[in-house]
Design an enzyme around this catalytic site. Structure first.
Site, PDB file in Angstrom:
ATOM      1  N   VAL A 111      76.642 -35.333 -54.245  1.00  0.00           N
ATOM      2  CA  VAL A 111      75.850 -34.635 -53.242  1.00  0.00           C
ATOM      3  C   VAL A 111      76.111 -33.134 -53.296  1.00  0.00           C
ATOM      4  CG1 VAL A 111      75.587 -34.349 -50.757  1.00  0.00           C
ATOM      5  CG2 VAL A 111      75.686 -36.645 -51.724  1.00  0.00           C
ATOM      6  N   ASP A 112      77.363 -32.741 -53.464  1.00  0.00           N
ATOM      7  CA  ASP A 112      77.741 -31.332 -53.444  1.00  0.00           C
ATOM      8  C   ASP A 112      77.039 -30.564 -54.561  1.00  0.00           C
ATOM      9  OD1 ASP A 112      79.061 -29.247 -52.283  1.00  0.00           O
ATOM     10  OD2 ASP A 112      81.069 -29.839 -52.901  1.00  0.00           O
TER      11      ASP A 112
END
Length: 646
Positions: free
Chosen positions: A382-383
């Site tokens: 996600v990051d």
């Protein structure tokens, strides 16, 4: 430095030099890749893997790894987990073992100091579970010193309290091949017959299971310890057919996740365990799966003229996305062209077809993320996805990234956890009781939502135009506000530590319109950052800040990357025209080297708090440039407002 330093030649020269340094590091195809360094553990394990397999050692390579291990030995005699950190037993045992395996004499001064330090800290019996497994494979310890992990757990139903889907991706890929190794218990070949008896206070044969780790609840741990006893007592009752089916299931899992030359999970421990598993199963070195798994490991080597080490993984997507942001902040035509080339390199790496392990909890969400490494389709994160999407959004008008941005945003939204935040790789990975099993003495079995990743997602959403009324934005905003520490800071999971978390949170809250001039909550955070500013104008923090008894910031020498985070956070909060900000800018200008970047030997990133730390060599290239260029830009424009999510 005076507050009008933005117009000074010194600031402009620093930005120009840092920009050129970053441009020079770009690869011909448009991406960036910097070294990613951990502690002594990974290079030591690499040496021991070669001897476990009885491969013909590369003598020159081993000699260079030995030089590296000797150089990073601490003044205390052992090896730390981060630069200038305290002795860590497991890292020290592995480093000593590797050096002895390479051929260092045990009466050499550095070996004697290491041995004395290890014994003074209780000896090798105090090693963690993964070190104990390595020692058991080498016959140094009995397998009764290792917690039971029966291979049949791969067959457990999803509703069972322990299931592989309930642990993090890194734990899953590391543990599954280990289950086969624990079942077959192969003996490392160890052609040189190296042992470690001298590192034990009492005979190694007497070493039993370790006590619970500081993070573990005593009652839960006792429950799992009793379970361990029962598993050992009943192990012989397990039907052979069931055991064989479990073994096949484990092998099928890792084979389906092999990931080519990027390796299982694209992380070293999983790759090494996989190769040892294939060896235990009787796969010859030339077997296609074993051969490609072995090649993946060698891709992690950093070999210089005088020394060498093995990286835990590669970080091209992360480096490229962050470098693009820094160059976009720099703003020259050449910098913008380079950022565009980076985005074009990133575009085809978006994972649009593979529904990775995350889909077990989100079966209706379409893939759309980016991985951290060159390839890791089962485990996008996600990051990285949020940072890539924000970079592409900043390039709107230069190239059309509409589809890439839309799919990335869609996937990120689908990964939001029920409490409002985001984990790095999977949603709802929050079964905290599992960190109490004896096998989880590292305390990093899970991937729960964290402030820094959640803040990055909020930054992405608001940069793309979402308002605070948006349900996803409202939920994550509440998550961030409720996770602020009493002193005004935020915890950082993937970077050290409170400086990193506070930078991320301030950027995100700026996106929803909260700044230091209108919010006591943000004012408290700004005050905290100024309170911990070092006398030299910079900021610093090391791994000690992750201690369980945290009572405030742990002072550490200033670093360029952490100073940049503090400055970026302050500017996102609307704090620009402040002499203390100017002092931070002056620190960066004064410490920039002639090559245009910053020398940063200290570790400023985190793999697992209290267990595994990282030094991203790229952090000292792009983050300081980012901060200096933003300061210049805001001062030039006469504004306090940061328009972008990061």
């Amino acid at each position: 430095m005076a507050p009008d330093a933005a117009s000074s030649a010194g600031l402009e020269n620093a930005v120009e030099a840092a920009t050129q340094s970053l441009l020079d590091a770009q690869r011909p195809d448009g991406h960036w890749l910097y070294e990613l360094e951990a502690d002594a553990t990974i290079p030591a394990e690499y040496v021991l893997l070669v001897h476990h397999l009885a491969e013909k050692p590369d003598v020159a390579l081993e000699a260079k790894i030995a030089v590296y291990l000797r150089r990073i030995q601490g003044a205390h005699g052992g090896w730390p987990l981060f630069h200038d950190g305290p002795l860590d037993i497991s890292a020290s045992v592995k480093a000593y073992f590797a050096l002895k395996m390479i051929g260092d004499a045990i009466d050499a001064p550095h070996m004697r100091r290491a041995r004395e330090a290890i014994l003074a800290h209780g000896g090798a019996a105090g090693s963690n579970v993964f070190t104990r497994i390595l020692l058991a494979l080498y016959g140094v310890l009995s397998w009764r010193a290792v917690p039971m992990m029966p291979i049949e757990i791969v067959l457990l139903p999803r509703w069972f309290p322990f299931h592989l889907s309930k642990i993090s991706y890194w734990a899953r890929t590391v543990i599954v091949p280990l289950l086969v190794l624990q079942l077959d218990r192969p003996r490392a070949r160890n052609p040189r017959g190296v042992r470690l008896d001298e590192l034990f206070v009492e005979p190694a044969v007497n070493v039993g299971l370790a006590k619970h780790a500081p993070h573990q609840n005593r009652h839960w741990f006792r429950f799992f310890r009793v379970t361990d006893v029962l598993l050992r007592a009943t192990d012989w009752l397990m039907p052979a057919s069931l055991r064989e089916r479990a073994k096949r299931t484990a092998v099928e899992f890792v084979s389906s996740h092999l990931n080519g030359e990027d390796g299982l999970g694209a992380i070293y421990p999983a790759m090494a365990n996989l190769v040892m598993m294939f060896d235990a199963l009787g796969y010859p070195p030339e077997h296609p799966q074993r051969a490609i798994a072995r090649r993946a490991i060698d891709r992690l080597l950093v070999i210089r003229d005088d020394e060498a080490y093995c990286q835990p993984c590669l970080s091209p997507v992360w480096d490229t996305a962050l470098a693009a942001h820094a160059l976009l902040e720099s703003g020259t035509p050449a910098a913008r062209r380079a950022a565009l080339a980076g985005a074009e390199w990133l575009r085809p790496l978006q994972i649009l077809e593979t529904a990775g392990d995350w889909s077990a909890r989100r079966p209706d969400v379409r893939p759309g993320g980016w991985a951290f490494q060159y390839a890791n389709d089962h485990y996008p994160d996600v990051d990285d996805t949020a940072v890539v999407v924000m970079a592409m959004d900043r390039l709107a008008g230069t190239a059309d990234y509409t589809r890439s941005i839309s799919r990335g945003r869609e996937w990120v939204l689908g990964m939001q956890s029920s409490e409002g935040g985001w984990g790095a790789f999977e949603p709802e990975n929050t079964h905290e009781y599992l960190n109490n099993i004896p096998f989880a003495d590292h305390g990093a079995l899970l991937d729960p939502p964290t402030v820094d990743v959640s803040a990055r997602c909020l930054s992405m959403l608001t940069q793309l135009g979402a308002s605070r009324d948006d349900p996803a934005v409202a939920r994550v905003t509440d998550y961030l506000l409720t996770h602020q520490e009493a002193n005004g800071s935020w915890h950082g999971r993937w970077g050290m530590n409170y400086i990193y978390g506070t930078w991320a949170a301030l950027c995100a809250l700026n996106g929803v319109g909260i700044d230091a001039h209108g919010s006591p909550l943000i004012r408290r955070s700004v005050d905290w950052l100024f309170q911990i500013q070092n006398a030299d104008g910079g900021w610093g923090e090391d791994g000690d800040s992750y201690r369980l008894d945290y009572r405030g910031h742990a002072s550490a020498p200033s670093t360029a990357s952490q100073t940049a985070w503090a400055l970026l956070g302050l500017m996102s909060a609307g704090v620009v025209d402040d002499a203390r900000v100017a002092r931070g800018v002056a620190y960066l200008i004064a410490t920039q080297n002639r090559a245009g970047f910053w020398d940063e030997p200290r570790f400023t990133a985190t793999g697992f708090p209290r267990v595994f730390y990282l030094r991203y060599h790229g952090y000292a290239h792009y983050f300081p440039l980012w901060a200096l260029a933003r300061y210049r830009n805001l001062r030039r424009a006469g504004t306090r407002h940061v328009a972008y999510g990061l």
